[in-house]
Design a protein around this motif. Structure first.
Motif, mmCIF file in Angstrom:
data_model
loop_
_atom_site.group_PDB
_atom_site.id
_atom_site.type_symbol
_atom_site.label_atom_id
_atom_site.label_comp_id
_atom_site.label_asym_id
_atom_site.label_seq_id
_atom_site.Cartn_x
_atom_site.Cartn_y
_atom_site.Cartn_z
ATOM 1 N N ASP A 1 7.787 1.389 -13.416
ATOM 2 C CA ASP A 1 6.907 1.971 -14.172
ATOM 3 C C ASP A 1 6.238 0.984 -15.137
ATOM 4 N N TYR A 2 6.952 -0.088 -15.527
ATOM 5 C CA TYR A 2 6.620 -1.066 -16.613
ATOM 6 C C TYR A 2 5.503 -2.003 -15.869
ATOM 7 N N ILE A 3 5.630 -2.124 -14.426
ATOM 8 C CA ILE A 3 4.751 -3.087 -13.729
ATOM 9 C C ILE A 3 3.831 -2.300 -12.802
ATOM 10 N N GLY A 4 3.560 -0.787 -13.065
ATOM 11 C CA GLY A 4 2.757 -0.043 -12.685
ATOM 12 C C GLY A 4 2.783 0.117 -11.091
ATOM 13 N N VAL A 5 4.027 0.315 -10.640
ATOM 14 C CA VAL A 5 4.253 0.592 -9.205
ATOM 15 C C VAL A 5 4.677 1.964 -9.150
ATOM 16 N N PRO A 6 4.048 2.807 -8.341
ATOM 17 C CA PRO A 6 4.363 4.245 -7.968
ATOM 18 C C PRO A 6 5.588 4.416 -7.285
ATOM 19 N N TYR A 7 6.494 5.366 -7.416
ATOM 20 C CA TYR A 7 7.555 5.536 -6.681
ATOM 21 C C TYR A 7 7.847 7.241 -6.273
ATOM 22 N N ALA A 8 7.035 8.073 -6.800
ATOM 23 C CA ALA A 8 7.218 9.269 -6.482
ATOM 24 C C ALA A 8 6.679 9.642 -5.097
ATOM 25 N N ALA A 9 7.293 10.472 -4.287
ATOM 26 C CA ALA A 9 6.956 10.830 -2.657
ATOM 27 C C ALA A 9 5.508 11.451 -2.876
ATOM 28 N N LYS B 1 0.973 -1.134 0.041
ATOM 29 C CA LYS B 1 0.208 0.034 -0.023
ATOM 30 C C LYS B 1 0.729 1.187 -0.145
ATOM 31 N N GLU B 2 0.318 2.345 -0.482
ATOM 32 C CA GLU B 2 1.047 3.706 -0.475
ATOM 33 C C GLU B 2 1.035 4.288 0.832
ATOM 34 N N PRO B 3 2.001 4.864 1.241
ATOM 35 C CA PRO B 3 3.493 5.021 0.559
ATOM 36 C C PRO B 3 4.296 3.863 0.660
ATOM 37 N N ASN B 4 4.588 3.258 -0.556
ATOM 38 C CA ASN B 4 5.422 1.976 -0.491
ATOM 39 C C ASN B 4 7.035 2.293 -0.266
ATOM 40 N N ARG B 5 7.780 0.996 -0.455
ATOM 41 C CA ARG B 5 9.129 1.436 0.067
ATOM 42 C C ARG B 5 9.782 2.356 -0.373
ATOM 43 N N PHE B 6 9.590 2.588 -1.814
ATOM 44 C CA PHE B 6 10.452 3.565 -2.756
ATOM 45 C C PHE B 6 9.864 5.000 -2.302
ATOM 46 N N GLN B 7 8.483 5.180 -1.986
ATOM 47 C CA GLN B 7 8.048 6.296 -1.626
ATOM 48 C C GLN B 7 8.342 6.873 -0.414
ATOM 49 N N GLN C 1 19.945 7.884 -1.864
ATOM 50 C CA GLN C 1 19.957 6.591 -2.328
ATOM 51 C C GLN C 1 18.779 6.162 -3.045
ATOM 52 N N TYR C 2 17.720 7.124 -2.996
ATOM 53 C CA TYR C 2 16.390 7.082 -4.134
ATOM 54 C C TYR C 2 16.921 7.506 -5.396
ATOM 55 N N ASP C 3 17.565 8.612 -5.349
ATOM 56 C CA ASP C 3 17.949 9.104 -6.606
ATOM 57 C C ASP C 3 18.837 8.095 -7.338
ATOM 58 N N TYR C 4 19.662 7.497 -6.688
ATOM 59 C CA TYR C 4 20.584 6.503 -7.365
ATOM 60 C C TYR C 4 19.867 5.445 -7.805
ATOM 61 N N CYS C 5 18.923 4.681 -7.062
ATOM 62 C CA CYS C 5 18.255 3.687 -7.390
ATOM 63 C C CYS C 5 17.212 4.021 -8.440
ATOM 64 N N ILE C 6 16.546 5.105 -8.461
ATOM 65 C CA ILE C 6 15.501 5.310 -9.348
ATOM 66 C C ILE C 6 15.862 5.721 -10.606
ATOM 67 N N HIS C 7 16.872 6.815 -10.714
ATOM 68 C CA HIS C 7 17.291 7.229 -11.949
ATOM 69 C C HIS C 7 18.599 6.723 -12.567
ATOM 70 N N LYS C 8 19.766 6.711 -11.567
ATOM 71 C CA LYS C 8 20.992 6.019 -11.947
ATOM 72 C C LYS C 8 20.888 4.590 -12.478
ATOM 73 N N LEU C 9 20.154 3.695 -11.594
ATOM 74 C CA LEU C 9 20.296 2.233 -11.825
ATOM 75 C C LEU C 9 19.179 1.885 -12.831
ATOM 76 N N GLY C 10 18.189 2.995 -12.970
ATOM 77 C CA GLY C 10 17.019 2.621 -13.837
ATOM 78 C C GLY C 10 15.897 1.575 -13.288
ATOM 79 N N CYS C 11 15.759 1.677 -11.986
ATOM 80 C CA CYS C 11 14.795 0.919 -11.464
ATOM 81 C C CYS C 11 13.625 1.643 -11.586
ATOM 82 N N GLY C 12 13.620 2.888 -11.713
ATOM 83 C CA GLY C 12 12.360 3.626 -11.811
ATOM 84 C C GLY C 12 11.369 3.091 -13.214
ATOM 85 N N ALA C 13 12.289 2.913 -14.281
ATOM 86 C CA ALA C 13 11.775 2.599 -15.519
ATOM 87 C C ALA C 13 11.180 1.112 -15.310
ATOM 88 N N ALA C 14 11.778 0.159 -14.413
ATOM 89 C CA ALA C 14 11.167 -1.249 -14.186
ATOM 90 C C ALA C 14 10.023 -1.077 -13.481
#
Length: 299
Positions: free
Chosen positions: A291-299, A261-267, A276-289
């Motif tokens: 997005d593909y499965i429909g999991v929100p991550y923006a706070a 449930k929101e807020p989830n671990r990434f939020q 760590q959030y910026d590195y995970c979501i943007h630099k590692l590309g976890c945000g794109a993954a």
């Protein structure tokens, strides 16, 4: 067994630890992640055997509060994986949805018939399978524009522990519980707490514990734990809860995120650990993954 009172669970768990310890002549080690479950396990083990070693795998994916807590615990051997997380996802793939789903996507992409059949909801002989129906809705991941696999945990955690065991002969005691996943439940039902007969024997003496037992143990004993990330233990609606994180594990792991449930671990990470959030979501590309499965991550 899960319905037993805590006192009985403690007694049986310590008995299983003692059986393991004496079976291997004391050459054992507690797999210690710094999380609350393994903290309880290590405390029970050291009440019986104060000199027992603990082993911590420094994957680089732990919450900084977990690493700082581990530094305060004596007689802990620090291990490192051979591959860093960016190399793991580059070589094998992103850990998304669940280990079972990610494994089937990985092998189906390599042409494995059994993986294709499971993703189609079929048995190996091509007949419909109620068990495999749960994989059907994730078949679209075969077309994902990024690699997917369940190898992250194997490379980052299991392999360093296995190397340590081969080098020292120290047999592992692990704080996993059957309530955490169907895989762990099935493993417990098959092997019990002390799996002496396995190719790589392991002890899981807390298998029949529940999270409430862990929190009750911490509250009752007052032993130190990683309160910097978990917060305090309080009671809400008749259940014990932590005011901070509920589970820690690897910060960038996406397994099970679609169920939260929101807020989830990434939020939550966006607010509590923005670097760590910026590195995970943007630099590692976890945000794109995500997005593909429909999991929100923006706070």
């Amino acid at each position: 067994m899960q319905a037993w009172p805590l006192a009985r669970k403690i007694q049986v768990t310590q008995t299983r630890i003692m059986e393991w310890y004496y079976h291997y002549g004391g050459n054992v080690a507690v797999s210690f992640s710094g999380g609350k479950d393994s903290t309880v396990l290590l405390d029970m083990a050291r009440r019986a055997f104060p000199e027992i070693r603990a082993v911590f795998v420094d994957t680089g994916l732990e919450y900084p509060e977990i690493r700082e807590f581990v530094k305060t615990v004596p007689n802990v051997v620090w291990l490192r994986p051979e591959l860093a997380f960016p190399k793991v996802i580059e070589r094998y793939g992103y850990p998304i949805v669940s280990k079972e789903v990610a494994r089937r996507i990985y092998y189906a992409r390599k042409g494995s018939a059994w993986a294709f059949q499971h993703l189609a909801g079929l048995n190996k002989d091509g007949t419909p399978s109620r068990f495999n129906e749960r994989f059907m809705k994730w078949r679209f991941l075969l077309d994902a524009p990024f690699p997917i696999s369940d190898y992250c945990c194997t490379v980052m955690k299991k392999q360093p522990i296995h190397r340590f065991t081969r080098q020292t002969g120290a047999m592992q005691i692990i704080g996993t519980m059957a309530c955490e996943s169907a895989i762990r439940q099935n493993s417990y039902l098959k092997n019990g707490c002390n799996a002496f007969h396995k190719k790589e024997p392991t002890s899981q003496p807390m298998s029949f514990w529940l999270e409430q037992d862990v929190l009750q143990y911490l509250q009752f004993t007052g032993i130190p734990y990683a309160s910097g990330i978990y917060g305090q233990i309080t009671e809400q609606k008749g259940k014990l809860v932590t005011t901070g994180a509920h589970r820690t594990g690897c910060m960038f792991c996406m397994f099970g995120a679609h169920l939260e449930k929101e807020p989830n671990r990434f939020q939550r990470m966006a607010l509590t650990h923005p670097n760590q959030y910026d590195y995970c979501i943007h630099k590692l590309g976890c945000g794109a993954a995500l997005d593909y499965i429909g999991v929100p991550y923006a706070a």
